[in-house]
Design a protein around this motif. Structure first.
Motif, PDB file in Angstrom:
ATOM      1  N   PRO A   1       0.829  -1.207   0.000  1.00 22.41           N
ATOM      2  CA  PRO A   1       0.000   0.000   0.000  1.00 22.41           C
ATOM      3  C   PRO A   1       0.861   1.254   0.000  1.00 22.41           C
ATOM      4  O   PRO A   1       1.956   1.271   0.565  1.00 22.41           O
ATOM      5  N   GLY A   2       0.366   2.285  -0.644  1.00 20.72           N
ATOM      6  CA  GLY A   2       1.074   3.552  -0.614  1.00 20.72           C
ATOM      7  C   GLY A   2       1.523   4.003  -1.985  1.00 20.72           C
ATOM      8  O   GLY A   2       1.103   3.480  -3.016  1.00 20.72           O
ATOM      9  N   ARG A   3       2.393   4.992  -1.979  1.00 18.61           N
ATOM     10  CA  ARG A   3       2.871   5.579  -3.228  1.00 18.61           C
ATOM     11  C   ARG A   3       4.331   6.009  -3.078  1.00 18.61           C
ATOM     12  O   ARG A   3       4.847   6.152  -1.959  1.00 18.61           O
ATOM     13  N   TYR A   4       4.951   6.246  -4.209  1.00 17.88           N
ATOM     14  CA  TYR A   4       6.376   6.579  -4.306  1.00 17.88           C
ATOM     15  C   TYR A   4       6.515   8.051  -4.670  1.00 17.88           C
ATOM     16  O   TYR A   4       5.741   8.573  -5.477  1.00 17.88           O
ATOM     17  N   ARG A   5       7.511   8.705  -4.097  1.00 17.38           N
ATOM     18  CA  ARG A   5       7.797  10.072  -4.522  1.00 17.38           C
ATOM     19  C   ARG A   5       9.259  10.401  -4.243  1.00 17.38           C
ATOM     20  O   ARG A   5       9.917   9.781  -3.395  1.00 17.38           O
ATOM     21  N   ILE A   6       9.764  11.383  -4.982  1.00 14.49           N
ATOM     22  CA  ILE A   6      11.121  11.872  -4.773  1.00 14.49           C
ATOM     23  C   ILE A   6      11.135  12.782  -3.550  1.00 14.49           C
ATOM     24  O   ILE A   6      10.234  13.611  -3.359  1.00 14.49           O
ATOM     25  N   ALA A   7      12.150  12.618  -2.703  1.00 11.09           N
ATOM     26  CA  ALA A   7      12.274  13.469  -1.522  1.00 11.09           C
ATOM     27  C   ALA A   7      12.739  14.869  -1.929  1.00 11.09           C
ATOM     28  O   ALA A   7      13.514  15.037  -2.873  1.00 11.09           O
ATOM     29  N   ARG A   8      12.248  15.856  -1.190  1.00 14.01           N
ATOM     30  CA  ARG A   8      12.576  17.252  -1.465  1.00 14.01           C
ATOM     31  C   ARG A   8      13.228  17.887  -0.232  1.00 14.01           C
ATOM     32  O   ARG A   8      13.336  17.271   0.822  1.00 14.01           O
ATOM     33  N   HIS A   9      13.611  19.148  -0.389  1.00 18.94           N
ATOM     34  CA  HIS A   9      14.258  19.838   0.728  1.00 18.94           C
ATOM     35  C   HIS A   9      13.336  19.911   1.946  1.00 18.94           C
ATOM     36  O   HIS A   9      13.825  19.945   3.088  1.00 18.94           O
TER      37      HIS A   9
ATOM     38  N   VAL B   1      14.502   8.886  -2.275  1.00 21.82           N
ATOM     39  CA  VAL B   1      13.094   8.686  -2.615  1.00 21.82           C
ATOM     40  C   VAL B   1      12.394   8.093  -1.400  1.00 21.82           C
ATOM     41  O   VAL B   1      13.017   7.454  -0.550  1.00 21.82           O
ATOM     42  N   LEU B   2      11.105   8.315  -1.343  1.00 16.19           N
ATOM     43  CA  LEU B   2      10.309   7.879  -0.192  1.00 16.19           C
ATOM     44  C   LEU B   2       9.126   7.044  -0.665  1.00 16.19           C
ATOM     45  O   LEU B   2       8.597   7.249  -1.761  1.00 16.19           O
ATOM     46  N   TRP B   3       8.716   6.107   0.200  1.00 13.05           N
ATOM     47  CA  TRP B   3       7.434   5.433   0.043  1.00 13.05           C
ATOM     48  C   TRP B   3       6.515   5.976   1.128  1.00 13.05           C
ATOM     49  O   TRP B   3       6.893   6.031   2.306  1.00 13.05           O
ATOM     50  N   GLU B   4       5.330   6.417   0.722  1.00 13.80           N
ATOM     51  CA  GLU B   4       4.371   6.981   1.669  1.00 13.80           C
ATOM     52  C   GLU B   4       3.139   6.091   1.745  1.00 13.80           C
ATOM     53  O   GLU B   4       2.621   5.642   0.723  1.00 13.80           O
ATOM     54  N   ASP B   5       2.694   5.863   2.952  1.00 13.10           N
ATOM     55  CA  ASP B   5       1.416   5.186   3.189  1.00 13.10           C
ATOM     56  C   ASP B   5       0.683   6.035   4.230  1.00 13.10           C
ATOM     57  O   ASP B   5       0.691   5.744   5.423  1.00 13.10           O
ATOM     58  N   GLY B   6       0.112   7.129   3.742  1.00 11.88           N
ATOM     59  CA  GLY B   6      -0.440   8.135   4.640  1.00 11.88           C
ATOM     60  C   GLY B   6       0.618   9.109   5.094  1.00 11.88           C
ATOM     61  O   GLY B   6       0.391  10.312   5.157  1.00 11.88           O
TER      62      GLY B   6
END
Length: 292
Positions: free
Chosen positions: A144-152, A194-199
């Motif tokens: 579950p969740g989504r992937y995104r690039i980490a930012r500052h 990069v991060l995986w987010e689940d909420g």
């Protein structure tokens, strides 16, 4: 033909000399190639002291290299075992002591024996590691969740998680300037983290460095409270897929051979073992005049 040692101060010049040797096995030498890539852009990128860059030559042919970015461990590779003692002797001309070495197990053992003769530092085994290589995009695990690039804006979270990762995985490196490390990686942009987010963010992966044809993955970290849910596999799989589909031929990573869970995870994603790497740690040298 006798062996000679060529010590080079300019990282770009050393890369020109050593890269043909290192690229004979890009996966085995992914750490060395990645460091050279960073040093060519910024000689202070991995330490405040100048790097030690030396090659052992048979005529014009490189048969071994020694690289150190103080205060970090020595990286040593030797296609010819006869290169190990003269590389050690050359290092001793600059360094009174070393913290440790990373190399294939036979080379690490041979160097440690010679270094002990020169300095009196005793060697003890450190982390037994394995290099893995991925050449095809992995299937995306069902998590579950989504992937995104980490930012500052994620900087504080990244610093905290990498400090936790370091304390758990490589405690001897605790105390390194994590904020500086994270800042430089974020400034570099791209998929540095990069991060995986689940909420909320639940897992982290990053690109440690690039080689001419590949990318080294690391660090990979999931906080203990949310482990076992597939988040690490999901974020690594997506990052590797992005890198391979963008034109990279390989992804590499190092594992602790004692951590069966992480080794199984990477094998499931399609990573294949390349070789073993042994860390050797050195004690403080005894008082008294060093051997010469």
């Amino acid at each position: 033909m006798p062996l000679t040692i060529c010590r080079v101060e300019d990282p770009a010049e050393f890369a020109d000399l050593a890269s043909p040797y290192l690229l004979q096995n890009e996966a085995r030498h992914n750490l060395e190639l990645g460091i050279l890539d960073r040093l060519r852009d910024d000689p202070s990128a991995v330490g405040d002291e100048p790097a030690h860059l030396a090659a052992a030559l048979h005529g014009a042919d490189v048969v071994g290299i020694a690289m150190r970015t103080p205060p970090h461990n020595l990286l040593l590779s030797a296609a010819d075992p006869a290169a190990i003692p003269p590389l050690a002797d050359d290092l001793r001309e600059r360094f009174e002591q070393l913290r440790g070495i990373l190399s294939d197990p036979p080379t690490a053992a041979a160097f440690a024996a010679r270094w002990g003769e020169l300095t009196g530092q005793e060697a003890t085994p450190g982390m037994p590691q394995r290099i893995y290589e991925l050449t095809r995009a992995p299937d995306q695990p069902d998590a579950p969740g989504r992937y995104r690039i980490a930012r500052h804006r994620d900087r504080d979270l990244l610093v905290r998680w990498i400090e936790e990762f370091t304390a758990e995985a490589v405690p001897d490196q605790a105390g390194d300037d994590v904020e500086r490390f994270v800042g430089r990686r974020l400034d570099a942009g791209g998929r540095s983290f990069v991060l995986w987010e689940d909420g909320e963010p639940v897992s982290l992966a990053g690109v440690g460095a690039f080689t001419p044809n590949g990318a080294r993955i690391g660090p990979v970290y999931t906080p203990p409270a949310v482990r076992g849910r597939g988040y690490a596999a999901a974020v690594v799989a997506r990052l590797c897929r992005d890198l391979l589909e963008s034109g990279r031929r390989f992804c590499f990573l190092f594992t602790d051979r004692r951590n069966a869970t992480s080794n199984r995870l990477y094998v499931r994603l399609g990573y294949e073992p390349v070789c073993d790497i042994q860390e050797v740690r050195f004690s403080e040298a005894p008082a008294g005049p060093p051997s010469r």
